[in-house]
Design a protein around this motif. Sequence first.
Motif, mmCIF file in Angstrom:
data_model
loop_
_atom_site.group_PDB
_atom_site.id
_atom_site.type_symbol
_atom_site.label_atom_id
_atom_site.label_comp_id
_atom_site.label_asym_id
_atom_site.label_seq_id
_atom_site.Cartn_x
_atom_site.Cartn_y
_atom_site.Cartn_z
ATOM 1 N N ASP A 147 -8.292 -7.595 7.526
ATOM 2 C CA ASP A 147 -8.945 -7.673 6.213
ATOM 3 C C ASP A 147 -7.912 -7.641 5.084
ATOM 4 O O ASP A 147 -8.038 -8.366 4.095
ATOM 5 C CB ASP A 147 -9.932 -6.516 6.031
ATOM 6 N N LEU A 148 -6.892 -6.818 5.223
ATOM 7 C CA LEU A 148 -5.841 -6.713 4.197
ATOM 8 C C LEU A 148 -5.025 -7.993 4.091
ATOM 9 O O LEU A 148 -4.550 -8.338 3.008
ATOM 10 C CB LEU A 148 -4.900 -5.553 4.518
ATOM 11 N N GLU A 149 -4.876 -8.678 5.193
ATOM 12 C CA GLU A 149 -4.050 -9.887 5.249
ATOM 13 C C GLU A 149 -4.502 -10.937 4.226
ATOM 14 O O GLU A 149 -3.684 -11.669 3.683
ATOM 15 C CB GLU A 149 -4.139 -10.453 6.671
ATOM 16 N N ARG A 150 -5.779 -10.992 3.937
ATOM 17 C CA ARG A 150 -6.317 -12.028 3.045
ATOM 18 C C ARG A 150 -6.335 -11.601 1.582
ATOM 19 O O ARG A 150 -6.689 -12.390 0.711
ATOM 20 C CB ARG A 150 -7.727 -12.417 3.492
ATOM 21 N N LEU A 151 -5.977 -10.357 1.274
ATOM 22 C CA LEU A 151 -6.097 -9.840 -0.092
ATOM 23 C C LEU A 151 -4.763 -9.827 -0.829
ATOM 24 O O LEU A 151 -3.723 -9.537 -0.246
ATOM 25 C CB LEU A 151 -6.643 -8.405 -0.060
ATOM 26 N N SER A 152 -4.823 -10.096 -2.115
ATOM 27 C CA SER A 152 -3.638 -9.927 -2.960
ATOM 28 C C SER A 152 -3.607 -8.480 -3.446
ATOM 29 O O SER A 152 -4.631 -7.782 -3.413
ATOM 30 C CB SER A 152 -3.674 -10.892 -4.140
ATOM 31 N N ALA A 153 -2.466 -8.044 -3.909
ATOM 32 C CA ALA A 153 -2.294 -6.647 -4.338
ATOM 33 C C ALA A 153 -3.174 -6.297 -5.529
ATOM 34 O O ALA A 153 -3.493 -5.117 -5.732
ATOM 35 C CB ALA A 153 -0.829 -6.374 -4.665
ATOM 36 N N ASP A 154 -3.584 -7.291 -6.311
ATOM 37 C CA ASP A 154 -4.423 -6.987 -7.475
ATOM 38 C C ASP A 154 -5.925 -7.080 -7.178
ATOM 39 O O ASP A 154 -6.750 -6.866 -8.055
ATOM 40 C CB ASP A 154 -4.054 -7.873 -8.665
ATOM 41 N N ASP A 155 -6.272 -7.351 -5.919
ATOM 42 C CA ASP A 155 -7.681 -7.361 -5.523
ATOM 43 C C ASP A 155 -8.194 -5.915 -5.521
ATOM 44 O O ASP A 155 -7.529 -5.019 -4.995
ATOM 45 C CB ASP A 155 -7.820 -7.964 -4.122
ATOM 46 N N PRO A 156 -9.355 -5.653 -6.108
ATOM 47 C CA PRO A 156 -9.880 -4.285 -6.162
ATOM 48 C C PRO A 156 -10.055 -3.638 -4.782
ATOM 49 O O PRO A 156 -9.952 -2.416 -4.650
ATOM 50 C CB PRO A 156 -11.243 -4.439 -6.843
ATOM 51 N N GLU A 157 -10.282 -4.435 -3.753
ATOM 52 C CA GLU A 157 -10.482 -3.900 -2.401
ATOM 53 C C GLU A 157 -9.155 -3.507 -1.729
ATOM 54 O O GLU A 157 -9.131 -2.716 -0.781
ATOM 55 C CB GLU A 157 -11.207 -4.948 -1.549
ATOM 56 N N PHE A 158 -8.038 -4.049 -2.204
ATOM 57 C CA PHE A 158 -6.730 -3.855 -1.584
ATOM 58 C C PHE A 158 -6.383 -2.362 -1.459
ATOM 59 O O PHE A 158 -6.085 -1.883 -0.358
ATOM 60 C CB PHE A 158 -5.663 -4.604 -2.401
ATOM 61 N N ASP A 159 -6.398 -1.638 -2.563
ATOM 62 C CA ASP A 159 -6.000 -0.229 -2.538
ATOM 63 C C ASP A 159 -6.959 0.630 -1.725
ATOM 64 O O ASP A 159 -6.550 1.568 -1.051
ATOM 65 C CB ASP A 159 -5.854 0.317 -3.958
ATOM 66 N N HIS A 160 -8.239 0.286 -1.766
ATOM 67 C CA HIS A 160 -9.227 1.005 -0.966
ATOM 68 C C HIS A 160 -8.913 0.850 0.529
ATOM 69 O O HIS A 160 -8.932 1.836 1.281
ATOM 70 C CB HIS A 160 -10.635 0.493 -1.284
ATOM 71 N N LEU A 161 -8.609 -0.377 0.947
ATOM 72 C CA LEU A 161 -8.293 -0.620 2.356
ATOM 73 C C LEU A 161 -6.983 0.046 2.767
ATOM 74 O O LEU A 161 -6.872 0.563 3.878
ATOM 75 C CB LEU A 161 -8.233 -2.116 2.644
ATOM 76 N N VAL A 162 -5.990 0.041 1.896
ATOM 77 C CA VAL A 162 -4.720 0.710 2.211
ATOM 78 C C VAL A 162 -4.960 2.207 2.400
ATOM 79 O O VAL A 162 -4.444 2.811 3.351
ATOM 80 C CB VAL A 162 -3.652 0.447 1.119
ATOM 81 N N ALA A 163 -5.761 2.808 1.526
ATOM 82 C CA ALA A 163 -6.052 4.244 1.639
ATOM 83 C C ALA A 163 -6.803 4.544 2.937
ATOM 84 O O ALA A 163 -6.496 5.524 3.632
ATOM 85 C CB ALA A 163 -6.855 4.716 0.435
ATOM 86 N N LYS A 164 -7.767 3.711 3.269
ATOM 87 C CA LYS A 164 -8.539 3.883 4.506
ATOM 88 C C LYS A 164 -7.629 3.737 5.723
ATOM 89 O O LYS A 164 -7.705 4.519 6.678
ATOM 90 C CB LYS A 164 -9.670 2.854 4.542
ATOM 91 N N LEU A 165 -6.758 2.743 5.679
ATOM 92 C CA LEU A 165 -5.801 2.508 6.753
ATOM 93 C C LEU A 165 -4.890 3.726 6.936
ATOM 94 O O LEU A 165 -4.662 4.173 8.062
ATOM 95 C CB LEU A 165 -4.976 1.257 6.446
ATOM 96 N N LYS A 166 -4.402 4.265 5.838
ATOM 97 C CA LYS A 166 -3.520 5.422 5.921
ATOM 98 C C LYS A 166 -4.225 6.613 6.576
ATOM 99 O O LYS A 166 -3.640 7.297 7.424
ATOM 100 C CB LYS A 166 -2.998 5.819 4.541
ATOM 101 N N LEU A 167 -5.464 6.866 6.196
ATOM 102 C CA LEU A 167 -6.218 7.968 6.800
ATOM 103 C C LEU A 167 -6.373 7.771 8.303
ATOM 104 O O LEU A 167 -6.169 8.706 9.088
ATOM 105 C CB LEU A 167 -7.598 8.097 6.154
ATOM 106 N N GLU A 168 -6.733 6.574 8.714
ATOM 107 C CA GLU A 168 -6.935 6.302 10.138
ATOM 108 C C GLU A 168 -5.633 6.367 10.925
ATOM 109 O O GLU A 168 -5.590 6.946 12.014
ATOM 110 C CB GLU A 168 -7.616 4.950 10.324
ATOM 111 N N VAL A 169 -4.577 5.787 10.388
ATOM 112 C CA VAL A 169 -3.287 5.811 11.078
ATOM 113 C C VAL A 169 -2.767 7.244 11.161
ATOM 114 O O VAL A 169 -2.272 7.664 12.215
ATOM 115 C CB VAL A 169 -2.272 4.878 10.378
ATOM 116 N N SER A 170 -2.898 8.012 10.099
ATOM 117 C CA SER A 170 -2.428 9.403 10.106
ATOM 118 C C SER A 170 -3.162 10.238 11.148
ATOM 119 O O SER A 170 -2.550 11.034 11.862
ATOM 120 C CB SER A 170 -2.592 10.028 8.719
ATOM 121 N N ALA A 171 -4.470 10.069 11.256
ATOM 122 C CA ALA A 171 -5.248 10.806 12.261
ATOM 123 C C ALA A 171 -4.830 10.385 13.669
ATOM 124 O O ALA A 171 -4.684 11.231 14.569
ATOM 125 C CB ALA A 171 -6.737 10.566 12.047
#
Length: 186
Positions: free
Chosen positions: A88-112
């Motif tokens: 999902d992140l692959e298709r988004l640019s850094a200024d897409d509103p969904e980008f930061d939300h997905l990065v945060a979600k990814l970080k939580l999942e990877v950290s766990a």
Amino acid sequence: MGHGGNVIAELTTDHREVDELFAKIEAQPVGDTQRRKLVDELTIELVRHSVAEEMHLYPAVRDHVEGGDGLADKELSEHAEVERHLKDLERLSADDPEFDHLVAKLKLEVSAHVRDEEGRLFPLLAAACTPQALDELGDKIRSAKKTASTRPHPSAPDTPPGNKLLGPGAGLVDRARDMLTGRGRS
């Protein structure tokens, strides 16, 4: 990409590198194009790491750790979720509103996932295997990362023999695409 040492040292070093990449991403201003480049770098590292674990670590867990099938299945399920987020992140640019939300979600999942591997799976594997077996597994992980995919392929097989047969071909195509586009170069 390859750090040396047994499988646990190798993968733990990968985990710290991923932590550093998340920190670098978070240090960039929201919407900055550097965030996109860092997410590409993070994706490359996470995919290589996951492919290597799926090819060698989880089969070893199944073979050597009591209850290993359930542990490996749980880890593979977590990998699949992370891979879907990376796709999902692959298709988004850094200024897409969904980008930061997905990065945060990814970080939580990877950290766990990392906490579980380091706190539970790695100690069980260390107790079940000889030092020589752990060293050999580290060598296999390093070798797998060299030919692994660099892009998420959520529908690709994640268990042997399918992943061992198809993975290197996907990796070759991914690395060729990366070379042509400059993806992953800082």
